[in-house]
Motif scaffolding. Structure first.
Motif, mmCIF file in Angstrom:
data_model
loop_
_atom_site.group_PDB
_atom_site.id
_atom_site.type_symbol
_atom_site.label_atom_id
_atom_site.label_comp_id
_atom_site.label_asym_id
_atom_site.label_seq_id
_atom_site.Cartn_x
_atom_site.Cartn_y
_atom_site.Cartn_z
ATOM 1 N N ALA A 275 8.820 2.063 9.019
ATOM 2 C CA ALA A 275 7.826 3.068 8.629
ATOM 3 C C ALA A 275 6.489 2.808 9.304
ATOM 4 N N MET A 276 6.049 1.555 9.306
ATOM 5 C CA MET A 276 4.753 1.210 9.882
ATOM 6 C C MET A 276 4.733 1.450 11.393
ATOM 7 N N LEU A 277 5.765 1.002 12.084
ATOM 8 C CA LEU A 277 5.821 1.165 13.533
ATOM 9 C C LEU A 277 5.919 2.634 13.921
ATOM 10 N N ALA A 278 6.643 3.410 13.130
ATOM 11 C CA ALA A 278 6.755 4.845 13.411
ATOM 12 C C ALA A 278 5.409 5.533 13.257
ATOM 13 N N MET A 279 4.655 5.174 12.235
ATOM 14 C CA MET A 279 3.373 5.829 11.979
ATOM 15 C C MET A 279 2.326 5.503 13.033
ATOM 16 N N ILE A 280 2.456 4.348 13.692
ATOM 17 C CA ILE A 280 1.514 4.003 14.756
ATOM 18 C C ILE A 280 1.551 5.039 15.873
ATOM 19 N N GLN A 281 2.689 5.720 16.032
ATOM 20 C CA GLN A 281 2.856 6.694 17.102
ATOM 21 C C GLN A 281 2.335 8.084 16.735
ATOM 22 N N HIS A 282 1.974 8.296 15.476
ATOM 23 C CA HIS A 282 1.607 9.649 15.035
ATOM 24 C C HIS A 282 0.263 10.069 15.624
ATOM 25 N N ARG A 283 0.173 11.330 15.998
ATOM 26 C CA ARG A 283 -1.034 11.833 16.654
ATOM 27 C C ARG A 283 -2.252 11.882 15.739
ATOM 28 N N ARG A 284 -2.043 11.937 14.445
ATOM 29 C CA ARG A 284 -3.188 11.942 13.531
ATOM 30 C C ARG A 284 -3.865 10.584 13.440
ATOM 31 N N LYS A 285 -3.148 9.521 13.842
ATOM 32 C CA LYS A 285 -3.693 8.157 13.854
ATOM 33 C C LYS A 285 -4.129 7.685 12.476
ATOM 34 N N LYS A 286 -3.449 8.175 11.440
ATOM 35 C CA LYS A 286 -3.763 7.706 10.097
ATOM 36 C C LYS A 286 -3.052 6.384 9.823
ATOM 37 N N VAL A 287 -3.679 5.547 9.019
ATOM 38 C CA VAL A 287 -3.184 4.192 8.789
ATOM 39 C C VAL A 287 -2.272 4.165 7.557
ATOM 40 N N PRO A 288 -1.026 3.707 7.712
ATOM 41 C CA PRO A 288 -0.147 3.561 6.540
ATOM 42 C C PRO A 288 -0.542 2.340 5.729
ATOM 43 N N ILE A 289 -0.732 2.513 4.433
ATOM 44 C CA ILE A 289 -1.142 1.422 3.549
ATOM 45 C C ILE A 289 -0.153 1.303 2.403
ATOM 46 N N ILE A 290 0.455 0.128 2.288
ATOM 47 C CA ILE A 290 1.420 -0.099 1.213
ATOM 48 C C ILE A 290 0.685 -0.230 -0.121
ATOM 49 N N LEU A 291 1.132 0.540 -1.107
ATOM 50 C CA LEU A 291 0.529 0.484 -2.440
ATOM 51 C C LEU A 291 1.257 -0.563 -3.277
ATOM 52 N N HIS A 292 0.489 -1.392 -3.951
ATOM 53 C CA HIS A 292 1.049 -2.448 -4.783
ATOM 54 C C HIS A 292 0.812 -2.104 -6.254
ATOM 55 N N ASN A 293 1.882 -1.656 -6.901
ATOM 56 C CA ASN A 293 1.795 -1.259 -8.304
ATOM 57 C C ASN A 293 2.529 -2.227 -9.227
ATOM 58 N N GLU A 294 2.865 -3.426 -8.690
ATOM 59 C CA GLU A 294 3.688 -4.342 -9.484
ATOM 60 C C GLU A 294 2.938 -4.972 -10.650
ATOM 61 N N SER A 295 1.609 -4.934 -10.616
ATOM 62 C CA SER A 295 0.824 -5.478 -11.728
ATOM 63 C C SER A 295 -0.555 -4.829 -11.716
ATOM 64 N N ASP A 296 -1.268 -4.947 -12.841
ATOM 65 C CA ASP A 296 -2.626 -4.406 -12.913
ATOM 66 C C ASP A 296 -3.531 -5.092 -11.898
ATOM 67 N N GLN A 297 -3.341 -6.396 -11.721
ATOM 68 C CA GLN A 297 -4.165 -7.117 -10.754
ATOM 69 C C GLN A 297 -3.886 -6.642 -9.339
ATOM 70 N N ALA A 298 -2.609 -6.425 -9.024
ATOM 71 C CA ALA A 298 -2.253 -5.950 -7.688
ATOM 72 C C ALA A 298 -2.880 -4.582 -7.422
ATOM 73 N N LYS A 299 -2.851 -3.711 -8.419
ATOM 74 C CA LYS A 299 -3.474 -2.396 -8.270
ATOM 75 C C LYS A 299 -4.978 -2.533 -8.051
ATOM 76 N N SER A 300 -5.608 -3.371 -8.868
ATOM 77 C CA SER A 300 -7.056 -3.523 -8.798
ATOM 78 C C SER A 300 -7.500 -4.128 -7.472
ATOM 79 N N TRP A 301 -6.800 -5.150 -7.031
ATOM 80 C CA TRP A 301 -7.211 -5.869 -5.830
ATOM 81 C C TRP A 301 -6.956 -5.083 -4.545
ATOM 82 N N SER A 302 -6.075 -4.083 -4.590
ATOM 83 C CA SER A 302 -5.740 -3.351 -3.360
ATOM 84 C C SER A 302 -6.401 -1.976 -3.284
ATOM 85 N N GLN A 303 -7.369 -1.731 -4.166
ATOM 86 C CA GLN A 303 -8.041 -0.438 -4.143
ATOM 87 C C GLN A 303 -8.869 -0.245 -2.870
#
Length: 345
Positions: free
Chosen positions: A150-178
């Motif tokens: 998924a990440m390597l494919a998105m690097i080729q996209h013309r919009r050049k938007k950055v794929p960011i993995i969301l971490h919802n496994e814990s409240d701390q993970a959610k908070s720290w990755s905002q």
């Protein structure tokens, strides 16, 4: 501009030619439950209840909060329609590129193995094929080979938007990755990992050489474990069991995004994607076990008015035909071309 206009012209021609077919090509989609055998050769997903699109949209509005608080999905093109829910969205399915255990002919299943150099190249090529197709949210399995793809494919996209993995496994993970910059959010695409999209678990076969396993247990037995619909390997999952979790997740989490106007990409595995395609195309048990998916080859579906229309695989970034199937894709491609012309000038 002349190139952009050609996409609109092709769309008008194709939509006119296919209007008769589209009226009778599919029955309304049914929500899946377990796959019940009707006879020895026929098996369909049957309905627990009729689809209620308004309910799906309500689910979408409720569940979107879980990742919008961390990262807003990208805005659709064209901008003047960015705040409207479209009744036409794109769904892209990609099987991950070759993994290190694929190259060694080992049963991989749910063992977390990365891509080979060839697998990286396949993921990049997949990205080039979908570089002009809108993507607002990405779903992957929890395994690294699907996430790398998924990440390597998105690097080729013309919009050049950055794929960011969301971490919802814990409240701390959610908070720290905002992400706290609205501008950065607009230039990002959320990536949602889900174990339900994992490859089917091969049980005691995982890590074994496929050829040696055939010699040990017999080719027929190994063929049944690999290609039957409802026979699992020792302590593993059958395709039927994989389909139950993958299709349920698709129905509950991915389909509402499509109904709400989001363009979705799924990077997953041979068996989890075969399960989803079985649902989308209403395949029988015999049809799905013979379905082969090549690594790194994207498949495009259009979701419109509650129905899925298969469009095959985009050939490449300059291929116009795929954009002709829908007005929205034609408009999106036109905007990308106009933006490129402004940058080049």
């Amino acid at each position: 501009m002349s190139t952009a206009m050609s996409y609109q012209s092709i769309y008008s021609f194709v939509s006119h030619q296919s209007s008769k077919i589209s009226q009778s090509s599919r029955q309304p989609l049914l929500l899946p439950t377990k796959c019940f055998k009707i006879d020895s050769s026929l098996c369909y997903y049957t309905s627990r209840r009729k689809r209620n699109l308004s309910k799906i949209k309500a689910i979408a509005s409720q569940t979107s909060v879980s990742y919008n608080t961390l990262l807003s999905p990208s805005k659709n093109i064209p901008p003047d329609n960015s705040h409207k829910k479209s009744n036409e969205t794109a769904l892209i399915l990609i099987r991950h590129g070759e993994s290190l255990w694929n190259a060694k002919n080992l049963f991989t299943g749910c063992v977390d193995v990365p891509l080979t150099e060839k697998g990286v190249e396949e993921a990049i090529e997949a990205g080039k094929r979908i570089s002009n197709i809108p993507i607002d949210v990405i779903f992957t399995s929890s395994l690294i080979r699907a996430q790398m793809t998924a990440m390597l494919a998105m690097i080729q996209h013309r919009r050049k938007k950055v794929p960011i993995i969301l971490h919802n496994e814990s409240d701390q993970a959610k908070s720290w990755s905002q992400v706290f910059s609205e501008e950065t959010k607009d230039q990002s695409v959320p990536v949602i990992p889900a174990w339900q999209l994992n490859e089917r678990m091969y049980g005691e076969l995982q890590g074994l050489n496929k050829q040696e396993t055939a010699e040990r247990y017999g080719k027929q037995q190994v063929h049944e474990w690999r290609r039957s619909y409802d026979i699992p390997p020792p302590k593993g999952e059958s395709l039927e069991m994989c389909a139950e979790r993958a299709v349920a997740y698709f129905e509950e989490n991915i389909e509402p995004k499509l109904a709400a106007g989001k363009n979705v990409m799924i990077a997953a595995h041979g068996n989890s994607l075969r399960s989803i395609i079985m649902y989308l195309d209403k395949l029988t048990c015999k049809e799905v076990i013979s379905l082969e998916l090549s690594t790194g080859i994207p498949l495009l579906y259009i979701f419109k008015d509650g129905k899925f229309m298969k469009r095959g695989s985009p050939v490449g970034p300059t291929e116009a035909g795929v954009y002709a199937y829908t007005k929205r894709l034609a408009q999106y491609r036109q905007k990308l071309d106009e933006s490129s012309e402004v940058i080049c000038s």
